[in-house]
Design a protein around this motif. Structure first.
Motif, PDB file in Angstrom:
ATOM      1  N   PRO A 233       0.819  -1.226   0.000  1.00 58.14           N
ATOM      2  CA  PRO A 233       0.000   0.000   0.000  1.00 58.14           C
ATOM      3  C   PRO A 233       0.848   1.269   0.000  1.00 58.14           C
ATOM      4  CG  PRO A 233      -0.856  -1.560   1.580  1.00 58.14           C
ATOM      5  CD  PRO A 233       0.446  -2.123   1.092  1.00 58.14           C
TER       6      PRO A 233
ATOM      7  N   GLU B  48       2.382   1.533  -3.690  1.00 61.32           N
ATOM      8  CA  GLU B  48       1.462   1.636  -4.811  1.00 61.32           C
ATOM      9  C   GLU B  48       1.330   3.047  -5.389  1.00 61.32           C
ATOM     10  OE1 GLU B  48      -2.386   0.326  -3.824  1.00 61.32           O
ATOM     11  OE2 GLU B  48      -2.865  -0.206  -5.881  1.00 61.32           O
TER      12      GLU B  48
ATOM     13  N   LEU C  32       3.915   4.224  -7.900  1.00 61.28           N
ATOM     14  CA  LEU C  32       4.007   3.630  -9.222  1.00 61.28           C
ATOM     15  C   LEU C  32       2.881   4.177 -10.112  1.00 61.28           C
ATOM     16  CD1 LEU C  32       4.620   0.031  -7.932  1.00 61.28           C
ATOM     17  CD2 LEU C  32       6.308   1.575  -8.905  1.00 61.28           C
ATOM     18  N   PRO C  33       3.153   4.468 -11.364  1.00 60.16           N
ATOM     19  CA  PRO C  33       2.192   5.158 -12.227  1.00 60.16           C
ATOM     20  C   PRO C  33       1.206   4.210 -12.893  1.00 60.16           C
ATOM     21  CG  PRO C  33       4.227   4.859 -13.395  1.00 60.16           C
ATOM     22  CD  PRO C  33       4.418   4.221 -12.058  1.00 60.16           C
TER      23      PRO C  33
ATOM     24  N   ASN D 129      -2.386   3.697 -11.779  1.00 57.78           N
ATOM     25  CA  ASN D 129      -3.819   3.739 -11.537  1.00 57.78           C
ATOM     26  C   ASN D 129      -4.421   5.119 -11.409  1.00 57.78           C
ATOM     27  OD1 ASN D 129      -5.341   1.375 -11.486  1.00 57.78           O
ATOM     28  ND2 ASN D 129      -4.018   0.599  -9.868  1.00 57.78           N
ATOM     29  N   ASP D 130      -4.009   6.040 -12.265  1.00 58.46           N
ATOM     30  CA  ASP D 130      -4.617   7.367 -12.219  1.00 58.46           C
ATOM     31  C   ASP D 130      -5.833   7.372 -13.130  1.00 58.46           C
ATOM     32  OD1 ASP D 130      -2.530   8.035 -10.605  1.00 58.46           O
ATOM     33  OD2 ASP D 130      -1.284   8.736 -12.272  1.00 58.46           O
ATOM     34  N   VAL D 131      -6.965   7.750 -12.558  1.00 52.62           N
ATOM     35  CA  VAL D 131      -8.196   7.633 -13.335  1.00 52.62           C
ATOM     36  C   VAL D 131      -8.889   8.976 -13.555  1.00 52.62           C
ATOM     37  CG1 VAL D 131      -8.665   5.268 -12.697  1.00 52.62           C
ATOM     38  CG2 VAL D 131      -9.443   7.102 -11.233  1.00 52.62           C
ATOM     39  N   THR D 132      -8.384  10.050 -12.964  1.00 47.53           N
ATOM     40  CA  THR D 132      -9.066  11.321 -13.052  1.00 47.53           C
ATOM     41  C   THR D 132      -8.492  12.168 -14.182  1.00 47.53           C
ATOM     42  OG1 THR D 132      -7.556  12.230 -11.415  1.00 47.53           O
ATOM     43  CG2 THR D 132      -9.615  11.347 -10.617  1.00 47.53           C
ATOM     44  N   VAL D 133      -9.212  13.215 -14.533  1.00 48.48           N
ATOM     45  CA  VAL D 133      -8.742  14.088 -15.598  1.00 48.48           C
ATOM     46  C   VAL D 133      -8.144  15.372 -15.052  1.00 48.48           C
ATOM     47  CG1 VAL D 133     -10.215  13.230 -17.435  1.00 48.48           C
ATOM     48  CG2 VAL D 133     -11.045  15.007 -15.893  1.00 48.48           C
ATOM     49  N   ASP D 134      -7.780  15.383 -13.760  1.00 51.01           N
ATOM     50  CA  ASP D 134      -7.122  16.585 -13.255  1.00 51.01           C
ATOM     51  C   ASP D 134      -5.611  16.389 -13.246  1.00 51.01           C
ATOM     52  OD1 ASP D 134      -7.152  14.696 -11.376  1.00 51.01           O
ATOM     53  OD2 ASP D 134      -8.147  15.860  -9.829  1.00 51.01           O
ATOM     54  N   ASN D 135      -5.157  15.470 -14.089  1.00 48.90           N
ATOM     55  CA  ASN D 135      -3.719  15.285 -14.307  1.00 48.90           C
ATOM     56  C   ASN D 135      -2.984  14.907 -13.018  1.00 48.90           C
ATOM     57  OD1 ASN D 135      -1.725  15.028 -16.094  1.00 48.90           O
ATOM     58  ND2 ASN D 135      -1.238  17.203 -16.280  1.00 48.90           N
TER      59      ASN D 135
ATOM     60  N   MET E 153      -3.656  15.427  -9.918  1.00 50.16           N
ATOM     61  CA  MET E 153      -3.654  16.310  -8.757  1.00 50.16           C
ATOM     62  C   MET E 153      -4.230  15.609  -7.527  1.00 50.16           C
ATOM     63  SD  MET E 153      -4.746  19.897 -10.456  1.00 50.16           S
ATOM     64  CE  MET E 153      -5.720  20.406  -9.054  1.00 50.16           C
ATOM     65  N   ALA E 154      -5.161  14.711  -7.784  1.00 52.66           N
ATOM     66  CA  ALA E 154      -5.824  14.045  -6.664  1.00 52.66           C
ATOM     67  C   ALA E 154      -4.862  13.132  -5.911  1.00 52.66           C
ATOM     68  CB  ALA E 154      -7.012  13.244  -7.167  1.00 52.66           C
ATOM     69  N   VAL E 155      -3.820  12.718  -6.579  1.00 53.04           N
ATOM     70  CA  VAL E 155      -2.896  11.763  -5.967  1.00 53.04           C
ATOM     71  C   VAL E 155      -2.225  12.374  -4.749  1.00 53.04           C
ATOM     72  CG1 VAL E 155      -0.862  10.356  -6.375  1.00 53.04           C
ATOM     73  CG2 VAL E 155      -2.509  10.719  -8.202  1.00 53.04           C
TER      74      VAL E 155
ATOM     75  N   ARG F  44      -3.327  14.108  -2.489  1.00 51.88           N
ATOM     76  CA  ARG F  44      -4.082  14.188  -1.237  1.00 51.88           C
ATOM     77  C   ARG F  44      -3.958  12.954  -0.388  1.00 51.88           C
ATOM     78  NH1 ARG F  44      -9.966  16.046  -2.355  1.00 51.88           N
ATOM     79  NH2 ARG F  44      -9.655  15.294  -4.453  1.00 51.88           N
TER      80      ARG F  44
END
Lengths: 58, 297
Positions: free
Chosen positions: A37, A40, A43-44, A46-52, A54-56, A58
């Motif tokens: 955990p 994880e 490592l690149p 599992n990014d699923v959002t379209v804010d490039n 940014m959510a990561v 948080r």
């Protein structure tokens, strides 16, 4: 490395085998519970959002 | 060196007078003067008795340790064995990581999402109540359930798209960044959602199979909102924020309305691009009137 560990485990072969099994399970538990955990998000995969990504942060 | 020294020993042995009277090189002469052993075929060499190795004292453990010391491997062998075991270990850990990603995260996320969904439904059944403003939910708080009947998907929706707080728990995230997207009960706007394509419950795994006419149902505390898929963008840049704007860019929608947008990553198992699915609201049904047709099929 593993031969060294085996030599330094106490008891006869059966006790050693049992101890090794417990050790292996413990290491797998530590990996699944804490190490993976933690690794994880680094490592690149599992990014699923379209804010490039940014959510990561948080 | 004189010539006498090189003479055959028999000669020197025979001339005893020279040995006594001369005395020029006593040491050399004495060696030469030694009688040779008689040559005899009947004699045999005596067996030599080897010196007994000193056995370590102190019992069996001490002897065992000494034996181990005797057959200890060289540094090269030890180092290469260690390196090999290290490589094997790294490989096993990588395989374990794959197992963790593809299997264990789903197990955990399904459990968490199921718990979140059922606790939401319990709360709704008990309280009912009106829907609240978008700002009323704290990040990570679940407030709705999304159903995609065609894909057999049921997942809770929570505020925010933070991985740790929302997405990695198997929930679908409602965009609060880069700007707050609308809620289903808003008069108009775009209800923008993000979900995992793979791992962590993977609620949006098969959204690429959605086509025009497929239904998406969002259940909240007061109503069921039914959306109909209108179009899909198979691949776009992760920086393309326009797709979740109130009137999504590229969706074909001309003016303001009540829309839904699903975003996830594509191709599978990577984060290179984003897959977008758009839909528009076709039905709003209070909870008191029961489930919409899309959920009864």
């Amino acid at each position: 490395m593993y031969a060294w560990i085996w030599r330094h485990l106490p008891g006869n072969a059966w006790v050693k085998a049992l101890t090794s099994l417990v050790l292996v399970l413990g290491i797998v538990y530590l990996l699944f519970q804490y190490v993976f955990p933690w690794a994880e998000p680094l490592l690149p995969f599992n990014d699923v959002t379209v804010d490039n990504g940014m959510a990561v942060a948080r | 060196m004189t010539t006498e020294d090189l003479r055959p020993p028999q000669v020197a042995y025979g001339s005893g007078a020279f040995y006594v009277s001369g005395g020029t090189a006593p040491s050399a002469s004495r060696v030469v003067a030694q009688p040779l052993p008689p040559e005899d075929d009947a004699t045999m060499r005596l067996r030599r008795i080897e010196a007994v190795p000193v056995r370590p004292s102190g019992g069996r453990a001490e002897r065992r340790r000494a034996a181990r010391r005797a057959r200890r491997d060289g540094l090269g062998v030890v180092l290469s064995r260690f390196t090999g075991e290290l490589f094997i270990t790294v490989g096993v850990v990588m395989l374990l990581f794959v197992a963790y990603q593809l299997w264990w995260t789903n197990v955990i996320a399904h459990r968490q999402a199921h718990g979140a969904a059922s606790s939401l439904q319990h709360a709704w059944d008990a309280g009912g109540g009106k829907d609240r403003d978008a700002g009323a939910f704290s990040p990570g708080q679940g407030f709705a359930i999304i159903y995609i009947p065609k894909l057999d998907v049921k997942a809770p929706i929570a505020e925010g798209t933070g991985k740790h707080q929302v997405l990695d728990k198997g929930m679908v995230g409602h965009y609060s960044r880069p700007f707050k997207s609308a809620m289903p009960w808003d008069k108009q706007g775009n209800f923008a959602l993000a979900g995992h394509r793979n791992t962590h419950g993977e609620p949006f795994r098969y959204v690429n199979r959605l086509g025009p006419g497929d239904k998406i149902v969002v259940e909240t505390g007061s109503a069921f909102y039914t959306y109909e898929v209108t179009s899909r963008l198979d691949q776009t840049s992760p920086a393309n924020v326009g797709v979740i704007q109130p009137v999504p860019v590229g969706s074909g929608f001309a003016g303001p309305g009540r829309y839904i947008t699903l975003t996830t990553c594509t191709p599978e198992f990577t984060s290179t691009y984003r897959l977008i699915v758009w839909g528009k609201m076709v039905d709003e049904r209070p909870r008191s009137k029961g489930k919409p047709d899309a959920l009864l099929e």
